[in-house]
Design an enzyme around this catalytic site. Structure first.
Site, PDB file in Angstrom:
ATOM      1  N   LYS A 139     -48.276-123.560  96.640  1.00  0.00           N
ATOM      2  CA  LYS A 139     -49.101-122.634  97.423  1.00  0.00           C
ATOM      3  C   LYS A 139     -50.400-123.339  97.760  1.00  0.00           C
ATOM      4  O   LYS A 139     -51.170-123.709  96.865  1.00  0.00           O
ATOM      5  CB  LYS A 139     -49.359-121.366  96.616  1.00  0.00           C
ATOM      6  CG  LYS A 139     -50.284-120.396  97.329  1.00  0.00           C
ATOM      7  CD  LYS A 139     -50.325-119.046  96.671  1.00  0.00           C
ATOM      8  CE  LYS A 139     -51.313-118.145  97.373  1.00  0.00           C
ATOM      9  NZ  LYS A 139     -51.361-116.817  96.777  1.00  0.00           N
ATOM     10  N   LYS A 153     -45.676-122.213 100.527  1.00  0.00           N
ATOM     11  CA  LYS A 153     -46.504-121.286 101.292  1.00  0.00           C
ATOM     12  C   LYS A 153     -47.791-121.953 101.725  1.00  0.00           C
ATOM     13  O   LYS A 153     -48.411-122.611 100.887  1.00  0.00           O
ATOM     14  CB  LYS A 153     -46.824-120.100 100.386  1.00  0.00           C
ATOM     15  CG  LYS A 153     -47.735-119.080 100.991  1.00  0.00           C
ATOM     16  CD  LYS A 153     -48.049-118.024  99.988  1.00  0.00           C
ATOM     17  CE  LYS A 153     -49.054-117.090 100.593  1.00  0.00           C
ATOM     18  NZ  LYS A 153     -49.637-116.219  99.644  1.00  0.00           N
TER      19      LYS A 153
END
Ligand code: PBG
Length: 326
Positions: free
Chosen positions: A195, A248
């Site tokens: 992330k 992400k």
């Protein structure tokens, strides 16, 4: 194979021929629809920077969940907006917290829909950070227990899968252990493994009221310049017991999705985040692009890079396009 012996255009002559040699397919099975849930009744409040997305009260959420299910989409992911925030984010793991109530209502109305929950403190803490604040630092180890409590409270409320998005080190081990000790060894963990610290989360933070009140998330989310580190993060999560590895955002990180797909033998998910969604919606609204076509091209590119699953605010729109194709 050289021209004129080989002519790539031969196989592009008709829709049927093109379909026969299509390498990547997108189906509804690949999609996960996110929802934002708030207290109240009859609330369906549009989120200005995310056209077509809403703050939903639980009664409205169950209606949308049914619609998702009827479209054939297998799963949703829930984000909660609590009424009160405090330094320890206690509403995140409260038995009767907003997400815990929402899970029960959705499972009651649409039992077969997979309910995933985002496990992170930032929507629940008054400082807006994903972990406990000590001085000006985000304290890793004291946050782990709270994340485990949050994950367990979701599982006990009926969630089918938990998705830690906080980026604290060691959270997968902690959550896996705590779930296992408490009769929840059957609950999978989808870890937000790679992330990045991304400006593409802007609309989400407005929607989820989760912007940090001081500093930023650079001490825990990844530097966009790094890719080898993403492999390390994903490898750690595999060893700690994750069931699905997530990357992400998606579009500016297609190379990361590709590399993780090559190196990791677990299902790979990608989060097509709020900013990616907002850009397409905004340009479509201005008449600058064909929003539906750009949406489908975007989703196929994420699959082509190697993602098995896509968390996307486009899930319902894409499912409608897919349904009309067949
Ligand atoms: C919570 C969380 C965020 C997103 C998903 N979970 C925001 C953040 O890390 O700041 C972003 C999703 C999106 O932008 O669509 N930590």
């Amino acid at each position: 194979m050289l021209f004129p012996d080989y002519r790539p255009r031969r196989m592009r002559q008709s829709d049927a021929l093109r379909r026969m040699i299509q390498e990547t397919t997108l189906t509804v099975n690949d999609l996960i629809q996110p929802f934002f849930v708030v207290q109240g009744k009859g609330v369906r409040e549009p989120i200005p920077s995310m056209e077509g997305q809403y703050h939903l009260s639980i009664d409205e959420l169950t209606k949308s969940a049914k619609e998702v299910y009827d479209l054939g989409i297998p799963a949703i992911i829930l984000f909660g907006l609590p009424e009160k925030k405090d330094p320890l984010g206690t509403q995140a793991y409260a038995k009767n917290g907003i997400v815990q109530q929402a899970i029960k209502a959705v499972k009651n109305k649409v039992p077969e829909l997979v309910v995933i929950t985002d496990v992170c403190l930032c929507q629940y803490t008054d400082h807006g950070h994903c972990g406990i604040v000590s001085g000006k630092q985000i304290d890793n180890d004291s946050t782990l227990d709270l994340l485990a409590q949050m994950a367990l409270s979701h599982a006990k409320a009926g969630a089918d899968m938990v998705a830690p998005s906080d980026m604290m080190d060691g959270r997968v081990t902690e959550i896996r252990g705590f779930l296992d000790e408490n009769e929840c060894s059957h609950i999978p963990i989808m870890s937000y493994s790679a992330k990045y610290c991304s400006a593409f989360y802007g609309p989400f933070r407005e929607a989820a009221h989760s912007a940090p009140q001081f500093g930023d998330r650079r001490t825990y989310q990844m530097d966009p310049a790094n890719s080898i580190e993403a492999i390390r993060e994903a490898t750690m999560d595999v060893e700690e017991g994750a069931d699905i590895i997530m990357v992400k955002p998606a579009l500016p990180y297609l190379d990361i999705i590709y590399r993780i797909r090559q190196e990791i033998d677990l299902p790979v998910a990608a989060y097509n985040v709020s900013g990616e969604y907002a850009m397409i919606k905004a340009a479509d609204k201005l008449g600058w692009i064909d929003g539906n076509r750009v949406m489908m091209e975007t989703l196929i590119s994420i699959k082509r890079a190697g993602a098995d699953l896509i968390l996307t605010y486009f899930a319902m729109d894409a499912a409608k396009v897919l349904r009309n194709r067949t």
